[in-house]
Design a protein around this motif. Structure first.
Motif, PDB file in Angstrom:
ATOM      1  N   ARG A 270      -1.331  -1.951   4.164  1.00 38.20           N
ATOM      2  CA  ARG A 270      -2.444  -1.941   3.203  1.00 38.20           C
ATOM      3  C   ARG A 270      -1.856  -1.741   1.825  1.00 38.20           C
ATOM      4  O   ARG A 270      -0.943  -0.942   1.641  1.00 38.20           O
ATOM      5  N   PHE A 271      -2.370  -2.454   0.849  1.00 39.27           N
ATOM      6  CA  PHE A 271      -1.829  -2.325  -0.489  1.00 39.27           C
ATOM      7  C   PHE A 271      -2.903  -2.634  -1.516  1.00 39.27           C
ATOM      8  O   PHE A 271      -3.913  -3.262  -1.221  1.00 39.27           O
TER       9      PHE A 271
ATOM     10  N   LEU B  14       4.250  -8.953   7.012  1.00 40.02           N
ATOM     11  CA  LEU B  14       3.798  -7.573   6.804  1.00 40.02           C
ATOM     12  C   LEU B  14       2.278  -7.446   6.771  1.00 40.02           C
ATOM     13  O   LEU B  14       1.734  -6.683   5.997  1.00 40.02           O
ATOM     14  N   LYS B  15       1.591  -8.153   7.599  1.00 42.85           N
ATOM     15  CA  LYS B  15       0.132  -8.161   7.576  1.00 42.85           C
ATOM     16  C   LYS B  15      -0.488  -6.809   7.886  1.00 42.85           C
ATOM     17  O   LYS B  15      -1.625  -6.563   7.559  1.00 42.85           O
TER      18      LYS B  15
ATOM     19  N   ARG C  83      -3.347  -4.437  -5.248  1.00 40.92           N
ATOM     20  CA  ARG C  83      -2.647  -5.427  -6.062  1.00 40.92           C
ATOM     21  C   ARG C  83      -3.237  -5.429  -7.469  1.00 40.92           C
ATOM     22  O   ARG C  83      -4.428  -5.629  -7.640  1.00 40.92           O
TER      23      ARG C  83
ATOM     24  N   GLU D 112      12.295  -8.288  -1.105  1.00 43.86           N
ATOM     25  CA  GLU D 112      11.580  -9.549  -0.892  1.00 43.86           C
ATOM     26  C   GLU D 112      10.354  -9.228  -0.048  1.00 43.86           C
ATOM     27  O   GLU D 112      10.475  -8.735   1.077  1.00 43.86           O
ATOM     28  N   TYR D 113       9.189  -9.460  -0.619  1.00 44.30           N
ATOM     29  CA  TYR D 113       7.934  -9.218   0.096  1.00 44.30           C
ATOM     30  C   TYR D 113       7.504 -10.518   0.769  1.00 44.30           C
ATOM     31  O   TYR D 113       7.295 -11.530   0.107  1.00 44.30           O
ATOM     32  N   ILE D 114       7.393 -10.480   2.080  1.00 41.12           N
ATOM     33  CA  ILE D 114       6.970 -11.642   2.848  1.00 41.12           C
ATOM     34  C   ILE D 114       5.624 -11.295   3.468  1.00 41.12           C
ATOM     35  O   ILE D 114       5.548 -10.593   4.481  1.00 41.12           O
ATOM     36  N   GLU D 115       4.568 -11.761   2.851  1.00 42.01           N
ATOM     37  CA  GLU D 115       3.212 -11.362   3.234  1.00 42.01           C
ATOM     38  C   GLU D 115       2.909 -11.627   4.703  1.00 42.01           C
ATOM     39  O   GLU D 115       2.347 -10.780   5.387  1.00 42.01           O
ATOM     40  N   ALA D 116       3.302 -12.766   5.212  1.00 45.39           N
ATOM     41  CA  ALA D 116       3.001 -13.112   6.605  1.00 45.39           C
ATOM     42  C   ALA D 116       3.665 -12.142   7.581  1.00 45.39           C
ATOM     43  O   ALA D 116       3.133 -11.862   8.648  1.00 45.39           O
TER      44      ALA D 116
END
Length: 75
Positions: free
Chosen positions: A64-65, A60-61, A67, A54-58
């Protein structure tokens, strides 16, 4: 959002390394939004696993990725 990692092993807790190398994602942990792409990664050398996270953007700020919006055969 669910993301996928194809591997020959089950990876319960991915290790995120912060070492700086000048190669493309040298210690990177490659994931994809596309399950079919992870299935290809997992089985390219035989049997494998698709790990789901589960990727939780908030939360894991600091990561760097890149997309992509579609599956590419070269990845």
């Amino acid at each position: 959002m669910e993301i996928y990692h194809g591997s020959t092993a089950i990876v319960d807790n991915p290790e995120i390394r912060t070492a700086k190398f000048h190669k493309d994602f040298y210690f990177g942990f490659y994931c994809t939004m596309f399950k079919t792409q992870a299935e290809r990664w997992a089985t390219r050398f035989g049997d494998g696993y698709v790990n789901v996270y589960e990727y939780i953007e908030a939360a894991l700020k600091t990561l760097r990725f890149l997309r992509g919006e579609e599956v590419h055969e070269e990845r």
